[in-house]
Design an enzyme around this catalytic site. Structure first.
Site, PDB file in Angstrom:
ATOM      1  N   LYS A 116       0.821  -1.219   0.000  1.00  0.00           N
ATOM      2  CA  LYS A 116       0.000   0.000   0.000  1.00  0.00           C
ATOM      3  C   LYS A 116       0.851   1.263   0.000  1.00  0.00           C
ATOM      4  O   LYS A 116       0.401   2.315  -0.451  1.00  0.00           O
ATOM      5  CB  LYS A 116      -0.943  -0.010   1.206  1.00  0.00           C
ATOM      6  CG  LYS A 116      -1.862  -1.226   1.268  1.00  0.00           C
ATOM      7  CD  LYS A 116      -2.620  -1.455  -0.019  1.00  0.00           C
ATOM      8  CE  LYS A 116      -3.340  -2.791  -0.028  1.00  0.00           C
ATOM      9  NZ  LYS A 116      -3.798  -3.177  -1.388  1.00  0.00           N
ATOM     10  N   GLU A 200      -2.321   8.214   7.731  1.00  0.00           N
ATOM     11  CA  GLU A 200      -3.070   9.167   6.908  1.00  0.00           C
ATOM     12  C   GLU A 200      -4.057   9.904   7.809  1.00  0.00           C
ATOM     13  O   GLU A 200      -4.505   9.362   8.817  1.00  0.00           O
ATOM     14  CB  GLU A 200      -3.915   8.437   5.844  1.00  0.00           C
ATOM     15  CG  GLU A 200      -3.159   7.690   4.797  1.00  0.00           C
ATOM     16  CD  GLU A 200      -4.116   6.937   3.866  1.00  0.00           C
ATOM     17  OE1 GLU A 200      -3.641   6.401   2.856  1.00  0.00           O
ATOM     18  OE2 GLU A 200      -5.339   6.858   4.164  1.00  0.00           O
ATOM     19  N   HIS A 235     -16.082  -4.536   6.321  1.00  0.00           N
ATOM     20  CA  HIS A 235     -15.273  -4.651   5.098  1.00  0.00           C
ATOM     21  C   HIS A 235     -15.802  -5.693   4.133  1.00  0.00           C
ATOM     22  O   HIS A 235     -15.137  -6.027   3.168  1.00  0.00           O
ATOM     23  CB  HIS A 235     -13.802  -4.935   5.444  1.00  0.00           C
ATOM     24  CG  HIS A 235     -13.218  -3.914   6.364  1.00  0.00           C
ATOM     25  ND1 HIS A 235     -12.952  -2.617   5.951  1.00  0.00           N
ATOM     26  CD2 HIS A 235     -12.905  -3.970   7.678  1.00  0.00           C
ATOM     27  CE1 HIS A 235     -12.497  -1.928   6.997  1.00  0.00           C
ATOM     28  NE2 HIS A 235     -12.455  -2.715   8.044  1.00  0.00           N
ATOM     29  N   ARG A 291      -7.308  -7.024 -10.132  1.00  0.00           N
ATOM     30  CA  ARG A 291      -8.090  -8.222 -10.485  1.00  0.00           C
ATOM     31  C   ARG A 291      -9.470  -7.788 -10.965  1.00  0.00           C
ATOM     32  O   ARG A 291      -9.857  -6.633 -10.779  1.00  0.00           O
ATOM     33  CB  ARG A 291      -8.248  -9.108  -9.252  1.00  0.00           C
ATOM     34  CG  ARG A 291      -9.111  -8.438  -8.179  1.00  0.00           C
ATOM     35  CD  ARG A 291      -9.341  -9.263  -6.929  1.00  0.00           C
ATOM     36  NE  ARG A 291     -10.345  -8.630  -6.084  1.00  0.00           N
ATOM     37  CZ  ARG A 291     -10.061  -7.657  -5.205  1.00  0.00           C
ATOM     38  NH1 ARG A 291      -8.823  -7.224  -5.070  1.00  0.00           N
ATOM     39  NH2 ARG A 291     -11.022  -7.109  -4.471  1.00  0.00           N
TER      40      ARG A 291
END
Ligand code: MV4
Length: 451
Positions: A116, A200, A235, A291
């Site tokens: 990431k 962040e 999630h 993907r």
């Protein structure tokens, strides 16, 4: 074009890929675990090879077994679907080393986006910015305190090799920083085997908006509109829709152009999705998925593009058959993920389907692998199908979805259809633009009211 493709997956996505191959006159090779002996993808494929084993680890994600079938079957290409090996660069490398095509991006692009921090750096390199934060590996909690004092709390601490929110810690004040960093590093190590973390500014009510793109090997890259995937719980996406509602076209276009810049920046080829957080009129790069995604049908319905057919063509070296100017977004599509689970406890509900009646009617598509008499195994994820409704407007798509779900009958197991019906009647959801927290807040409120 390939004459034979192996589908290294199961369930509804394996059926979906087989259907696209059959349209193109491509012979298909299925692989299956002992538990999937009677699965639909095995029946539909031209050839099927038993992998043995029950769990995914013993079958679908046993690389040696898959590679053995590739060689025995003479497959010229492999479609990984989603999940399993779909974002595993080592697997992609082993396939391409055999001279077999991996229907997806190159392994280097998978690697860049799998970390990431490198993904964030790759985006920043082409001028696409994430939420204000740091790309240095966090070693000192004081850095979190200083950042929060400068940019404001809360601050999100994230695992560099993470994803799906696992291990993410939200720091609300300076006092919490030390413990949060230690906990984030410890969880990152246990979940992902790597403890590197970054930070962040934490957005408190963002929407999850993503851009579908497809790139060929001749340097052409086109985005195919946006999707809003904010209706999620822990999630796990539940409802996705396209295009993202209530966002001005110029912002949607800017997100699309940003996504294409990120893809071109890493020489991306094939289908991919760039995820953004959208809040208060601003959008921020989050990560890129290398993907085909579960929710790809909503994009197909508003653009008229068959994404899996395009993946096959691009992997076979063909140029994209259209340019950005040819892409038009028409109408609205919404997808409900149908899971074999208790609709409000979310506990898995495997078992035999004693009767099954799929919905139909105008604008309704069902991507599923279940049938009457099918046994839903507990060993894999609980997704048993997707109902997708297309309408000229969002209102029509929602109305058609409500009708479709009221028609849909699955007996013998529990499904989350009642949860979808509840959400599709929720006036705040119907208005559109709910944040990633809305569904969980709604469920928590319902739990309180039930006592
Ligand atoms: C965030 C965020 C708010 N602010 N980053 C969760 C999983 C991973 N994809 C990133 N995630 C988030 N990152 C900042 N700076 C909120 C989330 C988040 C989330 C993002 C997308 C979809 C669902 C989510 C659920 C919880 C948190």
């Amino acid at each position: 074009m390939f004459s034979k493709v192996l589908i290294a997956n199961r369930g509804e996505i394996a059926v979906r890929v087989i259907r696209a191959c059959r349209e193109l006159g491509i012979s298909t090779v299925a692989v299956y675990s002992d538990l999937d002996r009677d699965a639909l993808h095995v029946r539909l494929a031209d050839e099927a090879y038993a992998l043995g084993g029950q769990t995914a680890a013993e079958s679908y994600i046993d690389a040696d077994k898959i590679l053995d079938v590739i060689q025995r079957s003479g497959a010229e290409a492999v479609h990984p679907g989603y999940g399993f090996f779909s974002e595993n660069s080592d697997f992609a490398r082993r396939i391409t080393d055999l001279g077999v095509a991996f229907i997806g991006p190159g392994p280097d692009a998978i690697d860049v986006m799998g970390d990431k921090i490198s993904a964030r750096l790759a985006a920043e390199k082409v001028g696409v910015h994430g939420v204000p934060g740091s790309t240095e590996i966090l070693t000192d909690a004081q850095k979190v305190v200083d950042f929060g004092n400068e940019f404001g709390f809360p601050v999100a601490i994230k695992a560099a090799y993470g994803g799906g929110g696992r291990g993410m810690k939200v720091v609300h004040s300076a006092e919490e920083a030390e413990a949060a960093l230690e906990s984030a590093q410890r969880e990152a190590l246990s979940y992902f085997g790597r403890d590197e973390c970054y930070m962040e500014r934490y957005l408190t009510k963002p929407r999850h908006v993503e851009v579908q793109l497809i790139a060929d090997s001749q340097g052409n890259c086109v985005y195919l509109g946006t999707r809003d995937c904010s209706a999620q719980r822990r999630h796990q996406k539940l409802i996705e829709e396209a295009p993202a509602p209530g966002i001005p076209d110029e912002i949607l276009d800017a997100m699309g152009e940003a996504a294409v810049k990120v893809a071109k920046g890493c020489d991306y080829v094939n289908a991919g999705t760039v995820e953004f957080l959208y809040q208060d009129g601003g959008f921020y790069y989050l990560e890129m998925n290398t993907r085909l995604q579960v929710e790809h049908p909503v994009t197909e319905l508003i653009t008229g593009v068959d994404l899996v057919e395009l993946q096959l063509r691009v992997a076979a070296g063909e140029a994209l058959p259209f340019t950005q100017e040819d892409v038009t977004i028409t109408g609205h599509a919404i997808e409900c993920r149908i899971n074999a689970e208790d609709p409000f406890k979310f506990t898995p509900s495997p078992g035999r389907i004693t009767s099954y009646h799929p919905p139909g009617g105008p604008g309704i598509r069902v991507d599923s692998h279940i049938y009457q008499g099918y046994f839903v195994p507990p060993h894999y994820d609980s997704l048993i199908g997707k109902v997708i409704a297309y309408g000229e407007s969002r209102e029509q798509a929602i109305r058609r979805m409500r009708i479709a779900l009221s028609e849909m009958a699955v007996q013998g197991i529990q499904t989350n259809i009642p949860l979808h019906q509840d959400l599709l009647l929720d006036e705040r959801f119907v208005k559109g633009g709910t944040s990633i927290h809305y569904l969980e807040q709604k469920l928590a409120q319902q739990k309180l009211e039930k006592g």
